[in-house]
Design a protein around this motif. Structure first.
Motif, PDB file in Angstrom:
ATOM      1  N   PHE A  68      39.174  40.071  32.032  1.00  0.00           N
ATOM      2  CA  PHE A  68      39.824  39.684  33.286  1.00  0.00           C
ATOM      3  C   PHE A  68      40.430  40.904  33.977  1.00  0.00           C
ATOM      4  CE2 PHE A  68      43.486  39.600  30.477  1.00  0.00           C
ATOM      5  CZ  PHE A  68      44.517  40.066  31.273  1.00  0.00           C
ATOM      6  N   ALA A  69      40.937  41.850  33.183  1.00  0.00           N
ATOM      7  CA  ALA A  69      41.529  43.058  33.763  1.00  0.00           C
ATOM      8  C   ALA A  69      40.451  43.966  34.337  1.00  0.00           C
ATOM      9  CB  ALA A  69      42.362  43.800  32.718  1.00  0.00           C
ATOM     10  N   ALA A 112      37.618  43.002  35.623  1.00  0.00           N
ATOM     11  CA  ALA A 112      37.220  42.376  36.890  1.00  0.00           C
ATOM     12  C   ALA A 112      38.258  42.644  37.985  1.00  0.00           C
ATOM     13  CB  ALA A 112      37.015  40.877  36.696  1.00  0.00           C
ATOM     14  N   PHE A 113      39.537  42.551  37.622  1.00  0.00           N
ATOM     15  CA  PHE A 113      40.597  42.797  38.603  1.00  0.00           C
ATOM     16  C   PHE A 113      40.576  44.246  39.074  1.00  0.00           C
ATOM     17  CE2 PHE A 113      44.843  44.147  39.795  1.00  0.00           C
ATOM     18  CZ  PHE A 113      45.133  43.223  40.790  1.00  0.00           C
ATOM     19  N   PHE A 114      40.497  45.184  38.134  1.00  0.00           N
ATOM     20  CA  PHE A 114      40.490  46.597  38.509  1.00  0.00           C
ATOM     21  C   PHE A 114      39.281  46.938  39.380  1.00  0.00           C
ATOM     22  CE2 PHE A 114      42.898  47.351  34.313  1.00  0.00           C
ATOM     23  CZ  PHE A 114      44.128  47.236  34.936  1.00  0.00           C
ATOM     24  N   SER A 147      37.697  44.928  41.412  1.00  0.00           N
ATOM     25  CA  SER A 147      37.916  44.379  42.761  1.00  0.00           C
ATOM     26  C   SER A 147      38.935  45.196  43.547  1.00  0.00           C
ATOM     27  CB  SER A 147      38.328  42.905  42.704  1.00  0.00           C
ATOM     28  OG  SER A 147      39.650  42.761  42.250  1.00  0.00           O
ATOM     29  N   GLU A 148      39.977  45.684  42.875  1.00  0.00           N
ATOM     30  CA  GLU A 148      40.985  46.502  43.561  1.00  0.00           C
ATOM     31  C   GLU A 148      40.399  47.837  44.009  1.00  0.00           C
ATOM     32  OE1 GLU A 148      44.366  45.683  44.400  1.00  0.00           O
ATOM     33  OE2 GLU A 148      43.322  43.791  44.054  1.00  0.00           O
ATOM     34  N   THR A 163      48.844  49.092  39.002  1.00  0.00           N
ATOM     35  CA  THR A 163      48.855  47.670  38.668  1.00  0.00           C
ATOM     36  C   THR A 163      49.793  47.399  37.499  1.00  0.00           C
ATOM     37  OG1 THR A 163      46.594  47.404  39.457  1.00  0.00           O
ATOM     38  CG2 THR A 163      47.420  45.720  37.934  1.00  0.00           C
ATOM     39  N   THR A 168      53.190  45.104  37.675  1.00  0.00           N
ATOM     40  CA  THR A 168      53.033  43.747  37.139  1.00  0.00           C
ATOM     41  C   THR A 168      53.499  43.595  35.697  1.00  0.00           C
ATOM     42  OG1 THR A 168      50.741  44.149  36.441  1.00  0.00           O
ATOM     43  CG2 THR A 168      51.081  43.226  38.657  1.00  0.00           C
TER      44      THR A 168
END
Length: 114
Positions: A40-41, A43-45, A47-48, A70, A74
């Protein structure tokens, strides 16, 4: 000028150019350098990183900036420290060991849960 650069050779500097990295290259880099990073991280990184146009940076540096930023905002008390008047440099000094430990934990492969 904006370039989308797949597999750009590391030996070339990108000084002054706006660059968008290809998503597949970003994901490949993170999975290679940070194999313990949760899916999940990753994918997030990705996208960012894809949201930004980077000026004069190599992919590894862009990944580092996004991971550091991030995690700082967070996963630590950084923002709360700023709100109560702690100096920005002091707040960063206090949270940096936690950020470093999280990133370091991702440099090894996750163990399977059996």
């Amino acid at each position: 000028m904006l370039l989308v650069i797949p597999d750009f050779p590391k030996k070339f500097a990108l000084k002054g150019l706006l660059v968008k990295f290809a998503a597949a290259d970003v994901e490949r880099h993170i999975r290679k350098k940070h194999p313990g990073c949760p899916d999940f991280a990753v994918a997030f990184f990705v996208s960012e990183i894809m949201k930004k146009e980077w000026t004069g940076l190599k992919l590894g540096r862009a990944v580092g900036i996004i991971m550091q930023t991030t995690l700082r905002h967070t996963m630590t008390d950084y923002d709360q420290m700023l709100l109560v008047g702690v100096d920005r440099n002091e707040a960063l000094r206090r949270v940096q060991p936690k950020i470093n430990a999280m990133i370091a934990s991702w440099t090894t492969t996750r163990k399977s849960r059996a």
